[in-house]
Design an enzyme around this catalytic site. Sequence first.
Site, PDB file in Angstrom:
ATOM      1  CG  ASP A  32     -25.020  17.457   6.031  1.00 25.61           C
ATOM      2  OD1 ASP A  32     -25.660  18.081   6.891  1.00 25.61           O
ATOM      3  OD2 ASP A  32     -24.194  17.973   5.266  1.00 25.61           O
ATOM      4  CE1 TYR A  35     -33.535  17.865   5.782  1.00 26.36           C
ATOM      5  CE2 TYR A  35     -32.212  17.345   3.842  1.00 26.36           C
ATOM      6  CZ  TYR A  35     -33.288  17.993   4.434  1.00 26.36           C
ATOM      7  OH  TYR A  35     -34.134  18.742   3.651  1.00 26.36           O
ATOM      8  CE  LYS A 154     -23.565  18.756  -2.667  1.00 28.05           C
ATOM      9  NZ  LYS A 154     -23.682  19.487  -1.424  1.00 28.05           N
ATOM     10  CE  LYS A 327     -21.164  21.302 -11.254  1.00 26.04           C
ATOM     11  NZ  LYS A 327     -20.640  22.638 -11.038  1.00 26.04           N
ATOM     12  CB  CYS A 442     -20.949  26.001  40.443  1.00 25.51           C
ATOM     13  SG  CYS A 442     -19.322  26.269  39.736  1.00 25.51           S
ATOM     14  CB  CYS A 445     -17.846  28.199  43.492  1.00 28.28           C
ATOM     15  SG  CYS A 445     -19.322  28.644  42.565  1.00 28.28           S
ATOM     16  CB  CYS A 461     -21.672  29.115  38.012  1.00 30.54           C
ATOM     17  SG  CYS A 461     -20.906  29.755  39.498  1.00 30.54           S
TER      18      CYS A 461
END
Length: 701
Positions: A32, A35, A154, A327, A442, A445, A461
């Site tokens: 955020d 941004y 908020k 506010k 992998c 294996c 895999c």
Amino acid sequence: MNDIKNKIDHLRKGIERHNKLYYAKQNPEISDTEYDNLVKELEKLERDYPLFASKDSPTQKVSGTVSSSFEKVKHAVPMLSLDNTYSEEEIGKWYERTIKAITNYELQIANENGKAHRENTASCNDSNQDLPLQTDEAGEAIQKSALSFTVEPKIDGVSASLTYVNGVLAIGATRGDGETGEDITENIKTIRDIPHKLKDNPPAFFELRGEVYMDKESFAAINEEIIENGGQKFANPRNAASGSLRQKNPQITASRRLRFFVHSFGDIKGLSFSTHSDFLEYCKKCGFKLQKDIKTCRSLKEITDFSLEMLEKRETLPYEIDGLVIKVDSYGLQKELGYTNKSPRWAIAYKFPAKQATTKLNQIRVQVGRTGIITPSAVLEPVPLAGVTISHATLHNFEEIERLNVNEGDTVLIERAGDVIPKIVKVTVKNSEGFFKPPKHCPSCQSEIVKESEEEAAYRCVNPECPAQFRRHLIHFVSRNAMNIDGFGEVVIDQLLEKEKLKTLADIYALTFDDFLGLELFKEKKANNLMKSIAESKKRPLSKLLFALGIRHAGEKVSEIIAKRFITMDALFTASVGDFIKINEIGDVLAVSLKEFFEKPEMRHITNALKAAGVNMTEPESENPGTAFEGKTFVLTGELANYTREKATEIIKSLGGRTSSSVSKKTSYVLAGAEAGSKLEKAKELGVQVISEAEFEELIK
Ligand code: IVH
């Protein structure tokens, strides 16, 4: 000048792209803070070079997108955004500006009132002329709330609009692009904090707004469940709330345990408030929950002190907050201050600093999940961050690594966003060459790793005998929501694997008391308890066994639905794709995945072995509902006189039926109450049988 124009275009495109990732895909790539910094940079350039200003710039619009998969709802009053800042200095400037505007307004009101007062009163005391006179209601409200601010946390969630007509919840909608949102009424109705009917003498029309959020506990539980099902977890509670709210199946939304806090309103008819705090109090009376930490502040100092207090308290709150909203309390003053085209002037978001730190990425580890997905994770040089020491970070997938251009040895900026495990935001010092590439083989294996499709970010895999996958599957199989074998943790599994006692899932049921006694820290009592837990697990219902077996794309809910429908494992083995599709909650992809699962010879093999070990293969009768509505799907619309929606749904389910939020050809009945709307129309259009409440009562008899 051309450079500036290019920079502005570049920023606009970038911000639009991040808006899409954030709102439409719920999968943001940047934090955020990053941004907000991009937006601030663009705003500054547009201010400095007004020549390039454009009303199409993302700085001039409310972000958000309207998805095509839900009905559209036009907001009666646009849903705006909030201006925000991280800086105390800017809050100070906003405060000064606001106070100045308020003072001017009060003087104006005082003058008008004074004039009126003088006109009405023969003996006027001249020395009182400059004081606001409390001659009417508006004057009183201003006097009461002058210089008064409501400061609220908020909430880091998703905004939603709720419309109540004569006190009954009629529409729930997302914000969308601010002008038009999506109709998510059925999903909204599953949120327990949202009353379906308002108490306390409701107004004729009430469109209120608030934040739908997921608390930290539910977020952790849901991510755990997603991982157990081999899915991709949510990056933070806000994405989880957003994803859960926009589900096509409201039952899934219901299972996500979303919450709601009211914070504002769009339109009210038949009632008015003079202050925001009065509005909040009224909402409480109506049946809404309010946040505990709402404070009335009367000076900048009170605001900044409260901000410090909340910053400290932040980690202890049950939900995520990313700052405070300040506010102006008086609605009269709010009206006077007005709006820009994007946000109100009477409010501002004071965001908390991001929980970030810089450290060295020592190693990128690659893990193999239960379904074979290979996921990278970062091992960090331990660093303190927001009260804890961080030594690991998620890297999501290999696309993310490429995007970040990150490799072992780089210095990275990390951020904790809701999740306990932080993520890497960016490389701050590049100490390596290029980015870390997905392994070709992998790590467990050595089989070849495949990328199943171009769209999929996942590498996999695909060796069904991969030991790492098998280990993860064992952990899932014994887990609480699956076979629930208490005491069979990872330490036990690792030792038994080491001793080669577990080659298939069914081997769990061949383990002996002596096998456990041979394990580290195991004495007679512990071994006995584990033997008991294993024996108990044989009685688990079919739904839990199916979940334990891990069908791709099918989690707990689907396992339960198919177990209840087919009752026995044998019936599932003989079911066709068509049989699965007939179930309302099951779409094409899942039906094929189910069929493929039950067709696999190894599934036959494993279930035969489990059956031979005495594991239950049926869904017990006691858990089966009545059967009168077996296979029937109901859609409820309008107001019923004798039943709430929940009650009617409960009755339908208790008789083996299902409910759905939308009418389709698969719908058996539309149960229409008073003032039924578009669903009734749709039923008529598709020729679906419509029944009245009286007919419903006949049926349930
Ligand atoms: S008041 C004009 N109060 O933050 C919008 N919003 O970034 C007035 N939010 O869209 C909204 N907590 O969804 C308000 N206590 C709070 C809030 C809050 C979270 C959200 C809201 C808004 C967004 C703006």
